[in-house]
Design a protein around this motif. Structure first.
Motif, PDB file in Angstrom:
ATOM      1  N   UNK A 281       0.819  -1.176   0.107  1.00 16.31           N
ATOM      2  CA  UNK A 281       0.056  -0.080   0.321  1.00 16.31           C
ATOM      3  C   UNK A 281       0.895   1.217   0.046  1.00 16.31           C
ATOM      4  N   UNK A 282       0.257   2.475  -0.310  1.00 15.40           N
ATOM      5  CA  UNK A 282       0.871   3.659  -0.247  1.00 15.40           C
ATOM      6  C   UNK A 282      -0.014   4.725  -0.006  1.00 15.40           C
ATOM      7  N   UNK A 283       0.290   6.122   0.284  1.00 13.53           N
ATOM      8  CA  UNK A 283      -0.450   7.005   0.601  1.00 13.53           C
ATOM      9  C   UNK A 283      -1.008   7.732  -0.613  1.00 13.53           C
ATOM     10  N   UNK A 288      -5.399   5.331   1.067  1.00 16.59           N
ATOM     11  CA  UNK A 288      -4.427   4.598   0.868  1.00 16.59           C
ATOM     12  C   UNK A 288      -4.591   3.623  -0.179  1.00 16.59           C
ATOM     13  N   UNK A 289      -3.983   3.647  -1.211  1.00 13.92           N
ATOM     14  CA  UNK A 289      -4.155   2.522  -2.388  1.00 13.92           C
ATOM     15  C   UNK A 289      -3.579   1.180  -1.801  1.00 13.92           C
ATOM     16  N   UNK A 290      -4.328   0.072  -2.086  1.00 16.07           N
ATOM     17  CA  UNK A 290      -3.648  -1.320  -1.893  1.00 16.07           C
ATOM     18  C   UNK A 290      -3.500  -2.352  -3.147  1.00 16.07           C
ATOM     19  N   UNK A 291      -2.821  -3.046  -3.088  1.00 17.76           N
ATOM     20  CA  UNK A 291      -2.527  -4.221  -4.231  1.00 17.76           C
ATOM     21  C   UNK A 291      -2.526  -5.538  -3.092  1.00 17.76           C
ATOM     22  N   UNK A 292      -3.354  -6.411  -3.508  1.00 17.16           N
ATOM     23  CA  UNK A 292      -3.566  -7.598  -2.524  1.00 17.16           C
ATOM     24  C   UNK A 292      -3.235  -8.823  -3.456  1.00 17.16           C
ATOM     25  N   UNK A 293      -2.461  -9.849  -2.755  1.00 16.02           N
ATOM     26  CA  UNK A 293      -2.337 -10.818  -3.584  1.00 16.02           C
ATOM     27  C   UNK A 293      -2.370 -12.004  -2.640  1.00 16.02           C
ATOM     28  N   UNK A 294      -2.811 -13.289  -2.936  1.00 24.14           N
ATOM     29  CA  UNK A 294      -2.911 -14.350  -2.167  1.00 24.14           C
ATOM     30  C   UNK A 294      -2.502 -15.888  -2.854  1.00 24.14           C
TER      31      UNK A 294
END
Length: 357
Positions: A281-283, A288-294
């Motif tokens: 994430x970043x501000x 706060x923008x997020x990139x999520x992986x699993x």
């Protein structure tokens, strides 16, 4: 840089696989929809096509395919995107330049008879939803908004470009007579399936094998994925990551950067053997923008993004890849004075604990 137009070849007559919306019940209705979806917009003279904020190659490739189709019908067409960030990623800037994609960054909606959102859903979490007269949607993400007969959404496809490719073939548009469109569709699939390594649906393979692309142009875009300063941002984030040994997740914070870099970093972290899921994430000015992986089926990235952002933003996506945004004004109300890192750690732990039962 100029690229030669490729030789025209006959489009393969491949069996289509089409999206079935929840509102469509009978086989006859499905058959009618797959041939008539694009043709139903013939009544509109002015069409606006909108990509999600911070558009990626899949969004731009799919939108460009629809743009070419409607322009071929003599329609007035605008191709736009909005949001906080304009396109800065080198590969995407090359895509716009080399393929002649007339995409524009806007702060307000152009005049139109109907809006078509591409690779996203109107009023979803990753698009700036401006006032519209009528709206249609073309997407390959799980349905997260109310849909109707103007929505064509097929989550099984690896890319939105594949959805558009099938629609173009059914509408009789000669995709392979336009090497720019063919290359854009291919690059969108390439980008959204980890360099074609995550192709599981037959239609994705069929599009990959049948498109007549400009290989030189494609290679130029593939090898222009990062800027030099991106290496420093990624390096710092990877050096100062947080890792939870018990729950096996990683959390990384980056300096402000192109949102696509978050995905590059999260893809890298997702390859670590002891990391089951991660959030990068970043501000931004508003949140706060997020990139999520699993890497685990019992920890879907889409569910993790929704859980983390519930009540303080929006999130969603696919089983292995997702994203979201936490809004500052919502955080200030629900978590006054608390550090966003601690909030994320707490919510990720809760998600993994709940998933274990």
């Amino acid at each position: 840089m100029m690229f030669p137009k490729n030789e025209t070849i006959k489009i393969l007559n491949l069996p289509p696989f089409f999206a079935i919306l929840k509102t469509v019940k009978s086989t006859k209705e499905r058959e009618a929809r797959r041939f008539m979806f694009l043709k139903q917009f013939a009544e509109f003279n002015s069409i606006c096509i909108q990509c999600h904020d911070s558009p990626d190659a899949d969004a731009m490739g799919a939108a460009f395919g629809l743009y070419a189709y409607f322009m071929n019908l003599g329609k007035k067409v605008n191709l736009i995107y909005a949001g906080e960030h304009q396109i800065t990623k080198p590969s995407l800037k090359l895509m716009v330049e080399y393929l002649g994609i007339p995409i524009r960054y806007v702060n307000e909606m152009p005049e139109h008879d109907i809006l078509i959102t591409v690779d996203c859903q109107y009023e979803g979490g990753n698009i700036t939803s401006m006032p519209v007269k009528k709206v249609a949607m073309v997407d390959h993400h799980p349905i997260c908004v109310k849909t109707d007969e103007w929505c064509f959404i097929f989550p099984e496809f690896g890319s939105c470009c594949t959805v558009v490719w099938e629609l173009l073939l059914e509408a009789g548009y000669p995709v392979n007579e336009n090497w720019q469109v063919a290359t854009a569709l291919y690059y969108g699939l390439y980008s959204d399936t980890s360099s074609l390594s995550e192709i599981y649906y037959p239609a994705d393979r069929q599009m990959r094998d049948s498109l007549r692309i400009n290989r030189e142009c494609l290679d130029e875009m593939i090898h222009a994925n990062l800027q030099r300063e991106d290496l420093e941002i990624a390096g710092e984030a990877l050096t100062h990551y947080y890792y939870d040994e018990e729950k096996r997740f990683a959390l990384l914070h980056t300096k402000p950067c192109d949102p696509n870099l978050l995905g590059v970093i999260s893809d890298m972290v997702n390859c670590v053997a002891t990391v089951d899921c991660c959030v990068v994430y970043n501000e931004t000015p508003i949140g706060y923008k997020m990139s999520v992986r699993s890497a685990k089926k019992n920890l879907p990235a889409s569910d993790l993004a929704e859980k983390v952002s519930c009540g303080i933003g929006a999130g969603g996506g696919h089983t292995n890849k997702a994203g979201g945004m936490l809004m500052k004004h919502m955080l200030a109300t629900q978590y006054p004075g608390e550090d966003v890192k601690e909030i994320l750690i707490q919510r990720i732990r809760e998600f993994i604990r709940e998933a274990a039962y």
